[in-house]
Design an enzyme around this catalytic site. Structure first.
Site, PDB file in Angstrom:
ATOM      1  N   LYS A   1      36.955  33.205  54.365  1.00  0.00           N
ATOM      2  CA  LYS A   1      37.815  33.771  55.416  1.00  0.00           C
ATOM      3  C   LYS A   1      37.519  35.260  55.582  1.00  0.00           C
ATOM      4  CE  LYS A   1      41.539  34.282  52.059  1.00  0.00           C
ATOM      5  NZ  LYS A   1      42.967  34.237  51.840  1.00  0.00           N
TER       6      LYS A   1
ATOM      7  N   ARG B   1      55.320  31.774  49.813  1.00  0.00           N
ATOM      8  CA  ARG B   1      54.635  32.241  51.021  1.00  0.00           C
ATOM      9  C   ARG B   1      54.470  31.058  51.963  1.00  0.00           C
ATOM     10  NH1 ARG B   1      48.810  35.178  50.344  1.00  0.00           N
ATOM     11  NH2 ARG B   1      48.222  33.002  50.219  1.00  0.00           N
TER      12      ARG B   1
ATOM     13  N   TYR C   1      39.741  68.138  57.053  1.00  0.00           N
ATOM     14  CA  TYR C   1      41.048  68.172  57.725  1.00  0.00           C
ATOM     15  C   TYR C   1      42.145  68.616  56.771  1.00  0.00           C
ATOM     16  CZ  TYR C   1      39.473  65.729  61.920  1.00  0.00           C
ATOM     17  OH  TYR C   1      38.854  65.399  63.083  1.00  0.00           O
TER      18      TYR C   1
ATOM     19  N   MET D   1      37.288  60.118  60.045  1.00  0.00           N
ATOM     20  CA  MET D   1      36.966  58.829  60.674  1.00  0.00           C
ATOM     21  C   MET D   1      35.490  58.469  60.514  1.00  0.00           C
ATOM     22  SD  MET D   1      37.861  57.494  64.510  1.00  0.00           S
ATOM     23  CE  MET D   1      39.566  57.933  64.436  1.00  0.00           C
TER      24      MET D   1
HETATM   25  C1  LIG Z   1      44.941  29.635  49.484  1.00  0.00           C
HETATM   26  C2  LIG Z   1      43.834  30.427  48.872  1.00  0.00           C
HETATM   27  N1  LIG Z   1      43.026  29.846  47.971  1.00  0.00           N
HETATM   28  C3  LIG Z   1      42.008  30.517  47.378  1.00  0.00           C
HETATM   29  C4  LIG Z   1      41.760  31.841  47.685  1.00  0.00           C
HETATM   30  C5  LIG Z   1      40.607  32.555  47.017  1.00  0.00           C
HETATM   31  O1  LIG Z   1      41.067  33.588  46.186  1.00  0.00           O
HETATM   32  P1  LIG Z   1      40.025  34.472  45.362  1.00  0.00           P
HETATM   33  O2  LIG Z   1      39.312  35.319  46.346  1.00  0.00           O
HETATM   34  O3  LIG Z   1      40.901  35.253  44.455  1.00  0.00           O
HETATM   35  O4  LIG Z   1      39.109  33.548  44.654  1.00  0.00           O
HETATM   36  C6  LIG Z   1      42.572  32.493  48.617  1.00  0.00           C
HETATM   37  C7  LIG Z   1      42.335  33.896  48.943  1.00  0.00           C
HETATM   38  O5  LIG Z   1      43.176  34.705  49.069  1.00  0.00           O
HETATM   39  C8  LIG Z   1      43.638  31.768  49.241  1.00  0.00           C
HETATM   40  O6  LIG Z   1      44.434  32.335  50.141  1.00  0.00           O
END
Ligand SMILES: Cc1ncc(COP(=O)(O)O)c(C=O)c1O
Length: 387
Positions: free
Chosen positions: A56, A152, A279, A327
């Site tokens: 992701k 969550r 700055y 920046m």
């Molecule tokens: C649901 C879920 N599983 C697994 C992971 C992977 O975590 P990590 O990067 O600590 O291995 C994440 C990442 O945040 C996650 O949101």
């Protein structure tokens, strides 16, 4: 906006007029997949847990498509994304391994998710019903997420009986996976044990209700490296470790950082004692000083909090960041390094010679965690791929 990708073989070739770029070593990611495999191969309940790579947020800043292609080539069992859009981008790039959509936000895209062969994570009955409607009679496979303490996403233990009762009315829906997410696997073994105990109860209730999920999973990188055979179940979801960042300082010595962030000194000045830098003059020289200006700033994702706290590498040596990170530009005190000149390579993160600034060090200097440091690298920093 995805980062521009440039496939070049040498770090000397720079992709733009500005000498700032991130070098992504895809072989390191393949190597790290092997390291994770050896951890779960050694110690899983089923003898061999599948490894799903979490890609992701543009593969934690490394570049979604090149990383996914390399992982697929290296035999990863599956991929996790947060968003439907990320999953669709992978399918459009001909990624064929199973793709799990973690966040469970589907808008009106249920039919498209199924058409693309993405596996949805579901944690509300309404989501399950929407997928069944969209499938128009065809079977639907989902992973059911339960909340065992993260608070969550996930079906709570209280909601579980009513969700299971509701699923009874959806005979075409199959729970292919049961999952939870660990909140503190890197810091609180007791909390992790409690979550896993609750998870075991949920699994038992699910099986008693007639479901037989093929995959059971809970472990992220920290969970994979710290938990025992039983808690890997038969699948682990690993992000951070694949990018070569150990989830805890004392594990994963064999992991190789997959990203270096490089820039260049574009100006130098000699300043007298007492001169302000940057700055708001958050730094004043305490002696006659040589100050170097580096072509990277918070617009590139270098966190402003690293001002007056972090360091960068020049000629294999550390030089402290002085003044506020701006920046596009950041200043270094190179008074101790008299040979430094305009045009010198600067390593913001990664190795230079024998010296290294790790993602963890940069995170500590910026008051954050390694995840944010690597994911924050902005789209205007070209990624240069080495393999
Ligand atoms: C649901 C879920 N599983 C697994 C992971 C992977 O975590 P990590 O990067 O600590 O291995 C994440 C990442 O945040 C996650 O949101």
């Amino acid at each position: 906006m995805p980062a521009p990708a440039h496939a070049v073989s040498s770090s000397r070739q720079r992709p733009g007029s500005r000498p700032t770029f991130a070098e992504v070593n895809l072989s390191a990611i393949a190597h790290n997949l092997g390291c994770v495999r050896s951890v779960v191969g050694r110690a899983s309940r089923a003898g061999h847990a599948q490894v799903y790579a979490v890609v992701k947020a543009d593969a934690y800043g490394h570049g979604l498509i090149p990383v996914a292609h390399r992982l697929e080539e290296s035999g990863v069992d599956g991929i996790c994304v947060a968003l439907v859009e990320e999953g669709l981008a992978l399918r459009a790039a001909q990624v064929e391994v199973p793709i799990l959509v973690l966040n469970g936000v589907y808008g009106r895209d249920h039919a498209e998710v199924l058409r693309a062969g993405l596996t949805p994570v579901v944690y509300e009955l309404g989501q399950a019903q929407a997928f069944v409607r969209a499938a128009e009679g065809r079977p639907v496979r989902i992973h059911l997420k339960v909340d065992t303490g993260m608070a969550r996403l996930g079906v709570s233990l209280d909601e579980l009986p009513s969700v299971l009762a509701g699923l009874d009315h959806l005979p075409s829906l199959r729970i292919e996976g049961l999952m939870t997410h660990l909140a503190s696997a890197d810091s609180d073994p007791e909390m992790t044990a409690l979550q896993l105990e609750r998870f075991a109860q949920v699994e038992a209730r699910l099986r008693a209700h007639g479901h037989n999920p093929r995959f059971i999973h809970a472990a992220n990188s920290a969970g994979t490296y710290t938990s025992n055979a039983d808690t890997h179940y038969n699948l682990v979801r690993v992000g951070l470790a694949l990018y070569g960042v150990a989830p805890l300082p004392e594990v994963g010595e064999d992991l190789m950082p997959a990203m270096r962030v490089l820039s260049q000194i574009i100006a130098m000045r000699d300043l007298p004692r007492g001169a302000p830098v940057g700055y708001s003059a958050t730094f004043r020289t305490s002696r006659d000083s040589r100050i170097a200006t580096v072509a990277i700033g918070y617009g590139d994702g270098l966190l402003r909090a690293a001002g007056n706290r972090g360091s960068m590498l020049v000629r294999g040596q550390r030089a402290p960041i002085v003044g506020a990170v701006a920046m596009d530009l950041t200043c270094l005190d190179v008074t101790e390094l008299p040979e430094v000149e305009v045009g010198d390579e600067v390593v913001v993160m990664g190795q230079q010679g024998k010296a290294e600034i790790s993602a963890r060090e940069l995170a500590q200097a910026s008051g954050t965690i390694p995840y944010e440091v690597i994911t924050n690298l902005s789209a205007r920093v070209p990624r240069v791929y080495r393999d």
